[in-house]
Scaffold this motif. Structure first.
Motif, PDB file in Angstrom:
ATOM      1  N   GLY A   1      -0.466   7.133   5.645  1.00 26.84           N
ATOM      2  CA  GLY A   1       0.396   5.949   5.670  1.00 26.84           C
ATOM      3  C   GLY A   1       1.416   5.995   6.789  1.00 26.84           C
ATOM      4  N   CYS A   2       1.261   6.944   7.710  1.00 24.01           N
ATOM      5  CA  CYS A   2       2.299   7.123   8.734  1.00 24.01           C
ATOM      6  C   CYS A   2       2.511   5.858   9.579  1.00 24.01           C
ATOM      7  CB  CYS A   2       1.997   8.339   9.624  1.00 24.01           C
ATOM      8  SG  CYS A   2       0.446   8.237  10.520  1.00 24.01           S
ATOM      9  N   ILE A   3       1.423   5.150   9.887  1.00 21.53           N
ATOM     10  CA  ILE A   3       1.570   3.946  10.724  1.00 21.53           C
ATOM     11  C   ILE A   3       2.208   2.835   9.889  1.00 21.53           C
ATOM     12  CG2 ILE A   3       0.325   2.179  12.032  1.00 21.53           C
ATOM     13  CD1 ILE A   3      -1.885   4.330  12.526  1.00 21.53           C
ATOM     14  N   ALA A   4       1.633   2.579   8.704  1.00 18.18           N
ATOM     15  CA  ALA A   4       2.127   1.473   7.866  1.00 18.18           C
ATOM     16  C   ALA A   4       3.608   1.653   7.520  1.00 18.18           C
ATOM     17  CB  ALA A   4       1.299   1.395   6.584  1.00 18.18           C
ATOM     18  N   VAL A   5       3.985   2.862   7.128  1.00 21.53           N
ATOM     19  CA  VAL A   5       5.378   3.101   6.728  1.00 21.53           C
ATOM     20  C   VAL A   5       6.311   2.970   7.932  1.00 21.53           C
ATOM     21  CG1 VAL A   5       6.966   4.880   5.870  1.00 21.53           C
ATOM     22  CG2 VAL A   5       4.766   4.515   4.727  1.00 21.53           C
ATOM     23  N   SER A   6       5.891   3.459   9.092  1.00 23.04           N
ATOM     24  CA  SER A   6       6.742   3.340  10.283  1.00 23.04           C
ATOM     25  C   SER A   6       6.929   1.879  10.663  1.00 23.04           C
ATOM     26  CB  SER A   6       6.128   4.106  11.467  1.00 23.04           C
ATOM     27  OG  SER A   6       5.961   5.461  11.125  1.00 23.04           O
ATOM     28  N   LEU A   7       5.861   1.084  10.526  1.00 21.82           N
ATOM     29  CA  LEU A   7       5.987  -0.351  10.837  1.00 21.82           C
ATOM     30  C   LEU A   7       6.958  -1.009   9.855  1.00 21.82           C
ATOM     31  CD1 LEU A   7       2.252  -1.286  11.584  1.00 21.82           C
ATOM     32  CD2 LEU A   7       4.118  -1.021  13.238  1.00 21.82           C
ATOM     33  N   ALA A   8       6.819  -0.656   8.583  1.00 20.59           N
ATOM     34  CA  ALA A   8       7.709  -1.259   7.573  1.00 20.59           C
ATOM     35  C   ALA A   8       9.162  -0.881   7.848  1.00 20.59           C
ATOM     36  CB  ALA A   8       7.291  -0.810   6.181  1.00 20.59           C
ATOM     37  N   LEU A   9       9.375   0.347   8.298  1.00 23.03           N
ATOM     38  CA  LEU A   9      10.753   0.795   8.557  1.00 23.03           C
ATOM     39  C   LEU A   9      11.379   0.061   9.736  1.00 23.03           C
ATOM     40  CD1 LEU A   9      10.343   4.642   8.099  1.00 23.03           C
ATOM     41  CD2 LEU A   9      11.993   3.199   6.899  1.00 23.03           C
ATOM     42  N   HIS A  10      10.546  -0.303  10.713  1.00 23.95           N
ATOM     43  CA  HIS A  10      11.101  -0.868  11.947  1.00 23.95           C
ATOM     44  C   HIS A  10      10.915  -2.360  12.080  1.00 23.95           C
ATOM     45  CE1 HIS A  10      11.196   3.422  12.831  1.00 23.95           C
ATOM     46  NE2 HIS A  10      12.234   3.095  13.580  1.00 23.95           N
ATOM     47  N   CYS A  11      10.236  -2.977  11.138  1.00 23.84           N
ATOM     48  CA  CYS A  11      10.172  -4.446  11.146  1.00 23.84           C
ATOM     49  C   CYS A  11      10.367  -4.877   9.709  1.00 23.84           C
ATOM     50  CB  CYS A  11       8.836  -4.926  11.710  1.00 23.84           C
ATOM     51  SG  CYS A  11       8.817  -6.711  11.945  1.00 23.84           S
ATOM     52  N   SER A  12      11.638  -4.984   9.322  1.00 26.17           N
ATOM     53  CA  SER A  12      11.951  -5.078   7.900  1.00 26.17           C
ATOM     54  C   SER A  12      11.468  -6.391   7.295  1.00 26.17           C
ATOM     55  CB  SER A  12      13.445  -4.903   7.675  1.00 26.17           C
ATOM     56  OG  SER A  12      14.121  -5.883   8.411  1.00 26.17           O
ATOM     57  N   GLN A  13      11.185  -7.398   8.123  1.00 22.50           N
ATOM     58  CA  GLN A  13      10.773  -8.655   7.504  1.00 22.50           C
ATOM     59  C   GLN A  13       9.266  -8.895   7.519  1.00 22.50           C
ATOM     60  OE1 GLN A  13      13.387 -11.345   9.518  1.00 22.50           O
ATOM     61  NE2 GLN A  13      15.035 -10.051   8.764  1.00 22.50           N
ATOM     62  N   ALA A  14       8.516  -7.984   8.114  1.00 22.10           N
ATOM     63  CA  ALA A  14       7.054  -8.177   8.105  1.00 22.10           C
ATOM     64  C   ALA A  14       6.491  -7.681   6.779  1.00 22.10           C
ATOM     65  CB  ALA A  14       6.419  -7.411   9.249  1.00 22.10           C
ATOM     66  N   GLN A  15       5.335  -8.221   6.404  1.00 24.67           N
ATOM     67  CA  GLN A  15       4.639  -7.684   5.226  1.00 24.67           C
ATOM     68  C   GLN A  15       3.577  -6.722   5.737  1.00 24.67           C
ATOM     69  OE1 GLN A  15       2.907 -10.864   2.923  1.00 24.67           O
ATOM     70  NE2 GLN A  15       4.453 -12.248   3.734  1.00 24.67           N
ATOM     71  N   ILE A  16       3.502  -5.562   5.130  1.00 27.91           N
ATOM     72  CA  ILE A  16       2.568  -4.552   5.624  1.00 27.91           C
ATOM     73  C   ILE A  16       1.622  -4.153   4.491  1.00 27.91           C
ATOM     74  CG2 ILE A  16       2.335  -2.305   6.782  1.00 27.91           C
ATOM     75  CD1 ILE A  16       4.215  -4.029   8.370  1.00 27.91           C
ATOM     76  N   ALA A  17       0.328  -4.130   4.822  1.00 26.38           N
ATOM     77  CA  ALA A  17      -0.669  -3.630   3.856  1.00 26.38           C
ATOM     78  C   ALA A  17      -1.261  -2.346   4.407  1.00 26.38           C
ATOM     79  CB  ALA A  17      -1.762  -4.674   3.645  1.00 26.38           C
ATOM     80  N   ALA A  18      -1.430  -1.367   3.529  1.00 24.17           N
ATOM     81  CA  ALA A  18      -2.014  -0.087   3.916  1.00 24.17           C
ATOM     82  C   ALA A  18      -3.355   0.042   3.206  1.00 24.17           C
ATOM     83  CB  ALA A  18      -1.092   1.061   3.497  1.00 24.17           C
ATOM     84  N   ALA A  19      -4.437   0.192   3.970  1.00 27.27           N
ATOM     85  CA  ALA A  19      -5.773   0.221   3.362  1.00 27.27           C
ATOM     86  C   ALA A  19      -6.492   1.522   3.692  1.00 27.27           C
ATOM     87  CB  ALA A  19      -6.600  -0.964   3.868  1.00 27.27           C
ATOM     88  N   ASP A  20      -7.234   2.025   2.723  1.00 29.23           N
ATOM     89  CA  ASP A  20      -8.044   3.221   2.968  1.00 29.23           C
ATOM     90  C   ASP A  20      -9.165   3.256   1.944  1.00 29.23           C
ATOM     91  OD1 ASP A  20      -7.187   5.955   4.739  1.00 29.23           O
ATOM     92  OD2 ASP A  20      -8.810   6.195   3.292  1.00 29.23           O
ATOM     93  N   ILE A  21     -10.274   3.869   2.340  1.00 28.36           N
ATOM     94  CA  ILE A  21     -11.393   3.984   1.394  1.00 28.36           C
ATOM     95  C   ILE A  21     -11.144   5.098   0.385  1.00 28.36           C
ATOM     96  CG2 ILE A  21     -12.779   5.603   2.779  1.00 28.36           C
ATOM     97  CD1 ILE A  21     -15.228   3.791   1.988  1.00 28.36           C
ATOM     98  N   SER A  22     -10.277   6.040   0.750  1.00 31.41           N
ATOM     99  CA  SER A  22     -10.053   7.217  -0.093  1.00 31.41           C
ATOM    100  C   SER A  22      -8.872   7.003  -1.045  1.00 31.41           C
ATOM    101  CB  SER A  22      -9.780   8.428   0.815  1.00 31.41           C
ATOM    102  OG  SER A  22      -9.032   9.397   0.124  1.00 31.41           O
ATOM    103  N   PRO A  23      -9.111   6.999  -2.370  1.00 30.80           N
ATOM    104  CA  PRO A  23      -7.996   6.841  -3.308  1.00 30.80           C
ATOM    105  C   PRO A  23      -6.971   7.964  -3.175  1.00 30.80           C
ATOM    106  CG  PRO A  23     -10.122   6.734  -4.464  1.00 30.80           C
ATOM    107  CD  PRO A  23     -10.421   7.135  -3.053  1.00 30.80           C
TER     108      PRO A  23
END
Ligand code: GLN
Length: 283
Positions: free
Chosen positions: A126-148
């Motif tokens: 989640g390193c990319i998704a979380v970093s984006l959420a931290l630095h663009c507080s108003q965007a909506q971010i979805a994190a997707a992966d095949i591995s639970p």
């Protein structure tokens, strides 16, 4: 095991010598491993602000050191890796975040707008998704992966970095769970190592990092091909796809995207000058 009377400085010195065959920065690694065993920071250790090691701490330290000497990555032993200035929990079900991937975050931040959905596919830790959420507080971010199991690490990292409420998590095969034209930005660092080259990577990578996160199919291009096709369905017209490329892969990905009707933006080089972030707009 270190002698009970060994000073911390002596212990660091002898540990660095034992790690010299495994690491280019043995002294740093020795301090970080000691910090893990003592639950102390490098600064506390350097300043001598830690009491002598208990027997239990000595045993923990020696066992970490043995594992490191056999090649287990430092990040898995410590349980976290820093990325984009923040700590990320890691375990063997996720790839260890790499510094060059920070460029993908920089590039995606330039494309994000408030209130728009951005999806990070193959999110891993989640390193990319979380970093984006931290630095663009108003965007909506979805994190997707095949591995639970990977997605569960991504959730923990969102919690650790106070972004859990702002992310949504999607488990599934690439973009298949997503609706048509649902997002403005699509970002991915997909598995991109050709299958028969994985064993030729360093022992640390090939024996410890998850194959699922490395294996890009016979020629390493499998996921780029799928994203070229599926990305057009889920992005809004004019939406942007940003993909991390393995060394030497950028021209192949650019050709693939151009052939499949994407409008290319210039590829961005990493700090070593390797073309690293391929960018394209959905017409
Ligand atoms: N998105 C994660 C990272 O960049 C995981 C990538 C992967 O598993 N291929 O580190």
């Amino acid at each position: 095991m270190p002698e009970p009377h060994t000073s911390l400085q002596e212990l660091l010195h002898s540990t660095a010598q034992r790690l010299a065959h495994r690491s280019d920065t043995p002294r740093l690694e020795a301090a970080l491993l000691l910090g893990t065993a003592l639950n102390a920071t490098r600064e506390q250790i350097a300043a001598g602000l830690v009491p002598p090691l208990t027997i239990g701490q000595q045993q923990t330290f020696e066992s970490l050191l043995q594992r490191r000497m056999q090649g287990e990555p430092l990040a898995y032993l410590r349980g976290f890796q820093e990325f984009y200035g923040r700590p990320f929990l890691v375990n063997p079900s996720v790839l260890i975040p790499r510094p060059e991937t920070e460029l993908l975050v920089d590039a995606a931040l330039c494309m994000l707008q408030p209130e728009q959905l951005c999806i990070d596919v193959c999110t891993g830790s989640g390193c990319i998704a979380v970093s984006l959420a931290l630095h663009c507080s108003q965007a909506q971010i979805a994190a997707a992966d095949i591995s639970p199991t990977a997605l569960s690490v991504a959730r923990q990292n969102a919690l650790l970095n106070q972004t859990a409420q702002r992310l949504c998590y999607i488990q599934g095969d690439l973009l298949s769970p997503l609706a048509n034209s649902c997002c403005r930005v699509l970002v991915s660092n997909p598995p991109y190592i050709p299958a028969d080259e994985i064993d030729a990577l360093t022992h640390e990578i090939s024996q410890y990092e998850p194959r699922l996160a490395l294996n890009g199919g016979a020629d390493g291009m499998r996921f780029y091909r799928q994203l070229a096709r599926q990305g057009k369905r889920v992005l809004l017209p004019g939406g942007c796809m940003l993909l991390e490329a393995g060394a030497g892969q950028a021209p192949l990905i650019e050709a693939l995207l151009a052939e499949t009707g994407w409008r290319l933006l210039p590829t961005l080089p990493d700090l070593q000058g390797i073309p690293r972030v391929v960018r394209a707009l959905r017409p």
